[in-house]
Design an enzyme around this catalytic site. Structure first.
Site, PDB file in Angstrom:
ATOM      1  N   HIS A 258     -28.067  14.487 -26.503  1.00 10.80           N
ATOM      2  CA  HIS A 258     -28.579  15.793 -26.939  1.00 10.80           C
ATOM      3  C   HIS A 258     -29.840  16.174 -26.156  1.00 10.80           C
ATOM      4  O   HIS A 258     -29.983  17.319 -25.714  1.00 10.80           O
ATOM      5  CB  HIS A 258     -28.933  15.759 -28.435  1.00 10.80           C
ATOM      6  CG  HIS A 258     -27.765  15.529 -29.342  1.00 10.80           C
ATOM      7  ND1 HIS A 258     -27.816  14.674 -30.420  1.00 10.80           N
ATOM      8  CD2 HIS A 258     -26.501  16.046 -29.328  1.00 10.80           C
ATOM      9  CE1 HIS A 258     -26.641  14.692 -31.045  1.00 10.80           C
ATOM     10  NE2 HIS A 258     -25.831  15.502 -30.392  1.00 10.80           N
TER      11      HIS A 258
ATOM     12  N   LYS B 280     -16.967  18.447 -41.287  1.00 13.18           N
ATOM     13  CA  LYS B 280     -17.132  16.995 -41.248  1.00 13.18           C
ATOM     14  C   LYS B 280     -17.664  16.546 -42.604  1.00 13.18           C
ATOM     15  O   LYS B 280     -18.064  17.365 -43.427  1.00 13.18           O
ATOM     16  CB  LYS B 280     -18.158  16.600 -40.176  1.00 13.18           C
ATOM     17  CG  LYS B 280     -17.726  16.939 -38.760  1.00 13.18           C
ATOM     18  CD  LYS B 280     -18.812  16.479 -37.803  1.00 13.18           C
ATOM     19  CE  LYS B 280     -18.505  16.844 -36.366  1.00 13.18           C
ATOM     20  NZ  LYS B 280     -19.651  16.570 -35.466  1.00 13.18           N
TER      21      LYS B 280
ATOM     22  N   ARG C 250     -18.970  16.586 -22.928  1.00 18.39           N
ATOM     23  CA  ARG C 250     -18.845  15.245 -22.360  1.00 18.39           C
ATOM     24  C   ARG C 250     -17.479  15.058 -21.714  1.00 18.39           C
ATOM     25  O   ARG C 250     -17.344  14.338 -20.729  1.00 18.39           O
ATOM     26  CB  ARG C 250     -19.015  14.175 -23.460  1.00 18.39           C
ATOM     27  CG  ARG C 250     -20.433  14.059 -23.985  1.00 18.39           C
ATOM     28  CD  ARG C 250     -20.469  13.308 -25.276  1.00 18.39           C
ATOM     29  NE  ARG C 250     -19.701  14.009 -26.292  1.00 18.39           N
ATOM     30  CZ  ARG C 250     -19.648  13.682 -27.578  1.00 18.39           C
ATOM     31  NH1 ARG C 250     -20.307  12.641 -28.008  1.00 18.39           N
ATOM     32  NH2 ARG C 250     -18.934  14.389 -28.431  1.00 18.39           N
TER      33      ARG C 250
ATOM     34  N   SER D  84     -23.223  10.970 -32.010  1.00 19.36           N
ATOM     35  CA  SER D  84     -23.953  10.685 -33.253  1.00 19.36           C
ATOM     36  C   SER D  84     -23.118   9.806 -34.172  1.00 19.36           C
ATOM     37  O   SER D  84     -23.645   8.915 -34.838  1.00 19.36           O
ATOM     38  CB  SER D  84     -24.303  11.990 -33.974  1.00 19.36           C
ATOM     39  OG  SER D  84     -25.238  12.726 -33.232  1.00 19.36           O
TER      40      SER D  84
HETATM   41  O1  PNS Z   1     -22.853  18.679 -33.935  1.00 20.07           O
HETATM   42  P1  PNS Z   1     -21.707  19.574 -34.211  1.00 20.07           P
HETATM   43  O2  PNS Z   1     -20.829  19.050 -35.319  1.00 20.07           O
HETATM   44  O3  PNS Z   1     -20.931  19.938 -32.985  1.00 20.07           O
HETATM   45  O4  PNS Z   1     -22.352  20.943 -34.751  1.00 20.07           O
HETATM   46  C1  PNS Z   1     -21.525  21.937 -35.237  1.00 20.07           C
HETATM   47  C2  PNS Z   1     -22.378  23.150 -35.624  1.00 20.07           C
HETATM   48  C3  PNS Z   1     -23.448  22.763 -36.635  1.00 20.07           C
HETATM   49  C4  PNS Z   1     -23.008  23.728 -34.387  1.00 20.07           C
HETATM   50  C5  PNS Z   1     -21.374  24.167 -36.211  1.00 20.07           C
HETATM   51  O5  PNS Z   1     -20.662  23.583 -37.282  1.00 20.07           O
HETATM   52  C6  PNS Z   1     -22.070  25.427 -36.667  1.00 20.07           C
HETATM   53  O6  PNS Z   1     -22.338  26.304 -35.883  1.00 20.07           O
HETATM   54  N1  PNS Z   1     -22.363  25.470 -37.991  1.00 20.07           N
HETATM   55  C7  PNS Z   1     -22.958  26.632 -38.599  1.00 20.07           C
HETATM   56  C8  PNS Z   1     -21.915  27.386 -39.414  1.00 20.07           C
HETATM   57  C9  PNS Z   1     -21.035  28.248 -38.518  1.00 20.07           C
HETATM   58  O7  PNS Z   1     -21.515  29.164 -37.874  1.00 20.07           O
HETATM   59  N2  PNS Z   1     -19.742  27.915 -38.470  1.00 20.07           N
HETATM   60  C10 PNS Z   1     -18.769  28.707 -37.734  1.00 20.07           C
HETATM   61  C11 PNS Z   1     -18.617  28.223 -36.320  1.00 20.07           C
HETATM   62  S1  PNS Z   1     -17.007  27.613 -36.091  1.00 20.07           S
END
Ligand code: PNS
Length: 168
Positions: A17, A41, A91, A129
């Site tokens: 990150h 998740k 990645r 993570s």
């Molecule tokens: O580390 P990750 O799991 O790739 O992060 C995912 C994250 C937090 C960026 C994504 O779930 C997100 O944007 N969450 C906020 C809610 C949202 O906007 N969801 C719709 C996007 S599909």
């Protein structure tokens, strides 16, 4: 100076990150790290504020980096910040599949929001993570994957000794 949002769960932050944040800063000058939640998740081990604290420690005093908790949708956060670029690290092709879906979903809600992908450093290609959580839970060595400044916190917070015994 242009700006970009780098969103993620960061549960916990990894060297991968921080590598993407440094790359994004070189391109955009200003990067807002948005510590959010992925409800698809399992719920995150730590609160958003605690993960943001770890991320602030991990990025240190890097100029142009802000770390904030994002409690709602990414598109709403982007509108609130008046930023129209989202940066994600890739990645491998598996990342691309999930990230492309998220980018397209976000575009349906906010057509002016562009997602830009940066290729992660090959040294961090295996770092995630979820792997850090699993290895730390079993008291394995995560030094190669986690910024040194948060290493002890990660060992303590994600290790079996800190209330995680119920997971086995
Ligand atoms: O580390 P990750 O799991 O790739 O992060 C995912 C994250 C937090 C960026 C994504 O779930 C997100 O944007 N969450 C906020 C809610 C949202 O906007 N969801 C719709 C996007 S599909």
């Amino acid at each position: 100076m242009s700006a970009a949002i780098y969103p993620g769960s960061f549960d916990p932050p990894t060297k991968g990150h921080v590598d993407v944040i440094e790359r994004a800063r070189r391109v955009f000058g200003r990067v807002i790290v948005a510590v959010g939640s992925n409800v698809r998740k399992d719920s995150a081990r730590l609160s958003g504020e605690r993960r943001a604290e770890l991320m602030r420690a991990a990025v240190g005093d890097l100029e142009g980096i802000e770390v904030e908790v994002m409690s709602g949708l990414l598109v709403d956060f982007a509108r609130e910040k008046d930023v129209r670029v989202v940066v994600k690290g890739l990645r491998d092709v598996r990342d691309f599949e999930t990230e492309q879906e998220q980018a397209l979903l976000n575009r349906t809600m906010y057509p002016e929001l562009e997602t830009v992908f940066l290729v992660s450093d090959v040294r961090h290609g295996f770092v995630s993570s979820s792997a850090v959580r699993e290895i730390a839970f079993h008291a394995g060595e995560v030094r190669a994957m986690v910024p040194g400044v948060i290493l002890e916190d990660v060992r303590r917070l994600y290790g079996r000794g800190d209330g995680q015994k119920d997971k086995i």
